[in-house]
Design an enzyme around this catalytic site. Structure first.
Site, PDB file in Angstrom:
ATOM      1  N   SER A 102       0.820  -1.213   0.000  1.00  0.00           N
ATOM      2  CA  SER A 102       0.000   0.000   0.000  1.00  0.00           C
ATOM      3  C   SER A 102       0.853   1.261   0.000  1.00  0.00           C
ATOM      4  CB  SER A 102      -0.967  -0.043   1.186  1.00  0.00           C
ATOM      5  OG  SER A 102      -1.953   0.943   1.094  1.00  0.00           O
ATOM      6  N   ASP A 241      -2.371   6.309  -3.442  1.00  0.00           N
ATOM      7  CA  ASP A 241      -1.247   5.676  -2.762  1.00  0.00           C
ATOM      8  C   ASP A 241      -0.740   4.534  -3.638  1.00  0.00           C
ATOM      9  OD1 ASP A 241      -3.389   3.970  -2.378  1.00  0.00           O
ATOM     10  OD2 ASP A 241      -2.730   3.305  -0.402  1.00  0.00           O
ATOM     11  N   ASP A 243      -1.074   1.302  -3.955  1.00  0.00           N
ATOM     12  CA  ASP A 243      -1.963   0.319  -4.584  1.00  0.00           C
ATOM     13  C   ASP A 243      -3.300   0.925  -4.974  1.00  0.00           C
ATOM     14  OD1 ASP A 243      -2.973   0.573  -1.995  1.00  0.00           O
ATOM     15  OD2 ASP A 243      -3.470  -1.549  -1.812  1.00  0.00           O
ATOM     16  N   ASP A 245      -5.876   2.122  -3.428  1.00  0.00           N
ATOM     17  CA  ASP A 245      -7.146   1.848  -2.764  1.00  0.00           C
ATOM     18  C   ASP A 245      -7.647   3.082  -2.005  1.00  0.00           C
ATOM     19  OD1 ASP A 245      -5.357   1.821  -0.643  1.00  0.00           O
ATOM     20  OD2 ASP A 245      -6.050  -0.084   0.193  1.00  0.00           O
TER      21      ASP A 245
END
Length: 447
Positions: A102, A241, A243, A245
């Site tokens: 992440s 960010d 990833d 999400d």
């Protein structure tokens, strides 16, 4: 049951060391495969990763473990975490595996697991998988890793889904947008998506090299975006960010708009169109008191959960809510997806701006109360309310603040830390009470 491998958001660590060493990763693949065979007659798994240099090797080891447990694997290459959540729902995949840490630096990585419903595996399933990981690990087997050709069609399918989520009547053609893709999983998807919607694009963080994910860019480093949006005379700035999400935003004036602001703007729109069941929004204990009051002014209630998007989703499903999220930028539009999705959120916000006016105007009624979070290193984690000195400091602070402030005490799920969050109308109260409680923790259980 205390889990050894799974934390609050999957498995995290430093590649090459437990739990991201080859032997453990192979055992994870075998264990997940065994679990899938117990639930499905002919399971099939999807694997994707962000842009960290360690991703391909981890993917190869996990894929080998899954295949040796009889689970075929499709590899999407670099894809966002919510992209995997979307694709497992839309296809015949019984599980999705995302290799990402992440918003962490490149030297960390992790493994997240999703069910066919596009939701993270619940704690009970992770516990079952953990028991099998131990069994396979003791066998001492490992692998050099499988060859993984990339199925590029999955990217197109995900982009089609995102394009279909533009709000009715919104025209994004000519909208000047600055995208900061954090040199992460959205580095291609973000520009392709918004370019195909007709936006006039400026991009940051779209040149990953395996080591620069989240490095001075993305949702944790908004300084460049704040400078570029006004300088480019852009209508909107978006930062993802690693990833993707989550998404945070910068308005035309250079103002940062976090998840609280997005929840307010989206809730007001959904209520006006009759698509906010119960006139209710779900957020966590960390959302600002200003959001709660701004929503109340327009007849919307705010339900709070523990920190973590999985807890937000659980409450949304339980209460029949359509909108929820976190201050950090994880926002769930449940009518579209059960996953927090930065690209989906960006499509919704850009649509709102096209339909209703500037982002500054959409969040103008949100007054952020002064808030601070103090992290205190601890040597143990007893329930904080059972530590007399801490409980006494908390009681005094809550009595003094009354309805004009909030205090949240919790432990980190991944580190030996206690977190003290205090917000109030006046910054002096925030500083005074946060330090009083933090000092009580240091004196009693401080590490």
């Amino acid at each position: 049951m205390t889990k050894e491998f799974f934390g609050t958001d999957g498995i995290r660590g430093v590649p090459g060391t437990p739990p991201l060493d080859d032997a453990t990763l192979y055992a994870v693949g075998r264990a997940v495969g065994l679990y899938l065979h117990k639930k499905h007659s002919a399971p099939h798994a999807l694997i994707a990763m962000d842009t960290r240099e360690s991703g391909p090797h981890i993917a190869a080891i996990l894929a080998t473990g899954l295949r040796e447990s009889g689970v075929p694997v499709t590899f999407a290459g670099v894809l966002t975490t919510p992209g995997v959540a979307c694709l497992v729902r839309q296809n015949d995949f019984d599980a999705g595996v995302v290799i990402s840490a992440s918003h962490n630096p490149f030297h960390d990585n992790g493994v997240k697991l999703f069910s066919h419903q596009g939701m993270k595996f619940p704690d009970t399933v992770e516990e079952q998988i953990e028991a099998e990981i131990e069994t396979f690990f003791r066998e001492g087997k490992t692998s050099a890793g499988a060859r993984l050709p990339i199925d590029d069609s999955l990217h197109s399918q995900y982009l089609d889904f995102l394009r279909s989520r533009v709000l009715d009547g919104a025209n994004l053609k000519g909208l000047r947008v600055v995208l900061d893709c954090a040199n992460g999983a959205a580095y291609q998807l973000g520009p392709e998506l918004f370019g195909s919607l007709g936006c006039d694009l400026v991009t940051i963080g779209t040149e990953p090299d395996g080591k620069n994910i989240n490095a001075g860019c993305g949702s944790l480093h908004l300084e460049k975006l704040q400078q570029r949006v006004p300088a480019e005379k852009a209508t909107l700035g978006v930062a993802f960010d690693g990833d993707a999400d989550r998404a945070l935003f910068v308005s035309a004036s250079g103002k940062i708009v976090n998840g609280d602001g997005i929840l307010l703007a989206a809730a007001r729109f959904l209520k006006s169109t009759g698509r906010l069941p119960g006139n209710r929004v779900v957020a966590t204990s960390m959302s600002n008191l200003g959001l709660q009051r701004a929503l109340a002014e327009v007849g919307i209630t705010l339900a709070r959960t523990d920190v973590g998007d999985r807890y937000v989703l659980e409450e949304m499903l339980r209460s029949g809510s359509a909108l929820g999220g976190e201050q950090s930028g994880h926002v769930i539009f449940l009518d579209d997806s059960p996953a927090g999705d930065g690209l989906l959120t960006a499509v919704k916000v850009a649509s709102l701006v096209a339909l209703r006016g500037s982002l500054d105007a959409l969040v103008s009624s949100l007054k952020d109360y002064p808030q601070t979070i103090v992290n205190v290193k601890v040597k143990s984690k007893p329930p904080l309310e059972t530590v007399p000195e801490v409980a006494n400091a908390l009681r005094k602070a809550e009595s003094a603040l009354g309805d004009n402030g909030r205090i949240v005490l919790r432990y980190s799920g991944t580190e030996p830390l206690a977190r003290v969050m205090v917000e109030a109308e006046f910054a002096a109260d925030v500083q005074r009470f946060s330090e009083a409680i933090a000092s009580a923790i240091r004196r009693t259980i401080g590490g």
